[in-house]
Design an enzyme around this catalytic site. Sequence first.
Site, mmCIF file in Angstrom:
data_model
loop_
_atom_site.group_PDB
_atom_site.id
_atom_site.type_symbol
_atom_site.label_atom_id
_atom_site.label_comp_id
_atom_site.label_asym_id
_atom_site.label_seq_id
_atom_site.Cartn_x
_atom_site.Cartn_y
_atom_site.Cartn_z
ATOM 1 N N HIS A 40 1.965 4.219 6.360
ATOM 2 C CA HIS A 40 1.837 5.170 5.079
ATOM 3 C C HIS A 40 0.678 5.976 5.114
ATOM 4 C CE1 HIS A 40 -0.280 1.012 4.991
ATOM 5 N NE2 HIS A 40 -0.862 1.441 4.128
ATOM 6 N N ASP B 10 0.692 -0.844 -0.027
ATOM 7 C CA ASP B 10 0.219 -0.130 0.279
ATOM 8 C C ASP B 10 0.685 0.906 0.243
ATOM 9 O OD1 ASP B 10 -2.742 0.847 -0.314
ATOM 10 O OD2 ASP B 10 -2.852 1.101 1.829
#
Length: 970
Positions: A375, A106
């Site tokens: 993230h 991701d």
Amino acid sequence: QESMHAYAANVYTTVTEELMKGKQRKFIAVEQEFFRIWWDVVATDTQKQQVHQLLQEGRLEFVIGGQVMHDEAVTLIDDQILQLTEGHGFLYETFGFRPQFSWHVDPFGASATTPTLFALAGFNAHLISRIDYDLKADMQKNKKLQFVWQGSPSLSERQEIFTHVMDQYSYCTPSQLPFSNRSGFFWNGFATFPDPPKDGIYPNMSLPVTNANLHLYAQTMVANIKERAAWFQTGEVLWPWGCDKQFFNASVQYSNMDLLVDYINKHSAEFGVTVQYATVSDYFQAIYSRNLTWEIRDSQDFLPYSTEPFQAWTGFYTSRSTLKEIARRASSLLYAGESFFTQYVCKHPEGSICKYKALKQLQSLRWAVSEVQHHDGITGTESPKVKDMYLNNLMYGMLNVRKLIASIIFDINNAEKNGEVYSSVYIKGSGKPDVDMYVVVYNPLAWNITTFVRVSVRNEAVSVYDELGYSVPAQVQSSVESQSMYDLYILVAVSGLSYRKYSIKPLDGKQSAFIGSSIKYKRRELTRADQQSVQLFPVVNNCYQIVFDQNTNLMHSITERETNQTVQFTQEFLEYHVNGDTKKGPISDNYLFAPNASAVPVSKAVGLEVMSGSLMTEIRQYFYSNVTSQDYIYAVYTRLYTVPEGYDGKLLCRRIEQEYRVGPLELNREAVLRTSTNLNTRQLLYTDNNGYQMQKRPFKAYVNNTVARNYYPMVQTAYIEDDTTRLMLLADRAHGVSSQGNGQVEVMLHRRLWNNLQWNLNNNLTLNDSSVAHPVIWLILGTKAVTNTLYRASGLALEHRPVLIFGAFSGGDKPKLPRRLQQNSVRDLPVTVPPNLHLQTLSIPGWKYSSNHAEHIRSIRMGKQKQGDADFSRVLLRIRHLYEVGEDPVLSQPVMVDLKSLLKGLGSVMAVEERSLTGTWDVNTLKRWKWKTAQYPDKRFFNSTETSEDFIVTVHPKEIRTFFVYFQVQ
């Protein structure tokens, strides 16, 4: 916490239950932060036993195993290692489990640091997904989604790793069903916030598998598997089943999945496919056993990342600048706190501070710094309330560690119990701003440093003294930020991992701090500037002459005095105007940068004030929207230092410090500082991957979105150069950076956006950030050879500026200064490494596990690992070589380090064990898979690096070596 309540706790509870019901079922879990909360707060003893059993059977597998799945673009390697170590330490201590595969599906783009990091941690394969859409399409078509990645040019095949790029479907199951207008494969539906539905009926629950549609469902699944099989070289297809926020009702998922899996396998002759539940380990084991020869990828990364022509994910390099700053300051404070506490435990075994409480204080900051590397954390791609959670956790942890450092100082010095400690959480140097105070300055680096620290005071008539009562060079001047305060700059010289104490007193007739004098220049209109008569004035120190133009109040040129090289040099603030209405075209948001047109200059007039003194000149430039505006919209404070005789001023003299004041911005504006030079750079830019290695960034022309697709992350370093001269930028936080013209470099400093994209509105992702940002960038100008010797040490000096702890002398008493730590006793020797090495970690993790793996596994099986307290005798040491092979004739050489001698100031070293990066493997037993390549056709296991005889290790370029060190018990 809301996610735990809404769905995440139910993932672990129901998956554990379902895995116990069928031997064929499997599951992978990634981020430890969620799992650890479940383990500590929710899991029953029975569930814990089941998790142990499932891990042993290989049916539950932890992949990555870090605290989070960290961002790859804007994080520092130190913090990536921290969060990975934090998760791995828990998994190994609790289960004896060591992750060996990654699942980096991701993060928005892939850095070349990551494959090296995972190789050093002992991983056998690496898996990524988000790379440029057009590049992925090309790799997919040519069956090149799998390769052996040599992420580090210096470590090359020694730390290479097999890498799998997911195909265009990425990590979520495709949900379209050709035979129904309902979705497929996501039978538990979507999680609801803040509470799970009372009746258990979730939105968008997929069409259940029935006898009537079983064949159609199987056909749909098989068609997708076959489509993907065409993109890979082997007959195995990795088919991810799940997505974000899935498996919170694992029973409905597995019961439907079981029907499909069984049906396809019963009809495998007809379908030409067999399917099985698998873990990442199962998949890579199958690929590895094929014994194919793979292509090598060099150290090029996969940044930036675009998902379609107008969707360049380059905005997040700058989003939430203040969060990025505080995350870095917190990381730096943690680094200082760890070494300070380690020294205290080793040197003062009889000290009065409770070690368990101290470890808890450090752990609170380890956790906060680890989680913000996510993230959707430091990237600035979270909603405001989640950003506030990150900030609160960071602030709480920082306060704990500042308290710990202060209490250690007081314990060591047995200071008066009523001498208070004042600590400013923002380590900006703003302590309790009264005179008659003292400041303790701790240098967390393992080098001697000479630098200036800034302290706010109320009065300009002050003197500064060291512990022995000698006067210390200092300069005081009116503050840039406050009318009523003064900035006091104190010249400090502190040895490695040591501290000094300075007292600040009202002027007592003896030597005082130099008082900086101010010259204010008339505000100049840029449009009216008289091109004919250039009126220049210089500002000079021993290294540079900076020339300003009085017609514009802007910088004109910089001369590097050693070579007498003059570079034309101008700086201006510009703003990209961006669109917030999806009906009108592409938008900018937390993630994306989509400028409408070229950047627009923001100011029509510039004010200038020069503060000069014998130690420092500070040039203050104020940028106004027009010549009559009351308030400035931007400011730059440029500092040039002059170091007196007797001090090592090399690094100080060679840097031009700039601090910017940016914001609040207007809505849908992205602010950049553009520096233009006459260097013929051919529009080639260099930026760093995670403060670890440099990447070459040639300007690329695209059909669409060329400006945004030429933005790159600068985590710590960027530079431009011509054949002889280099301009280096060092940053205190991550920024987007680009070279949009020859001889130019622009840095995005701040963003403020609003858009009406429904997904962003639903998730409150509109980045209406009205804050004022204060980024700091250090400039170094010089020959390539000179900048090469300076930039690594300077970048670390900016990252790890000294920690300041403030105290006041108690009322009326003559200040009783503690004796200076006598440097002649072995106990107080500073810890110093050569200039091409960095002491990356010196800490006491507190792990309870035995470093003998077999012994540790035995104690887990016997249930003994629960007892016992934190282990304070094991010290975790990491040493990193800062240079690449061939980068510098001297600094790129391997370095021999005598660990016993290096650490003798902490005590007598009894034993050293070399470990994998996160500490979970003895390097002598770590055998990573060796994948066959054309370059190395014989497939073999990797051998570890040479181990230390007599505590002496040789550290080669770019190596990061990790050790457990044990000292003789006092």
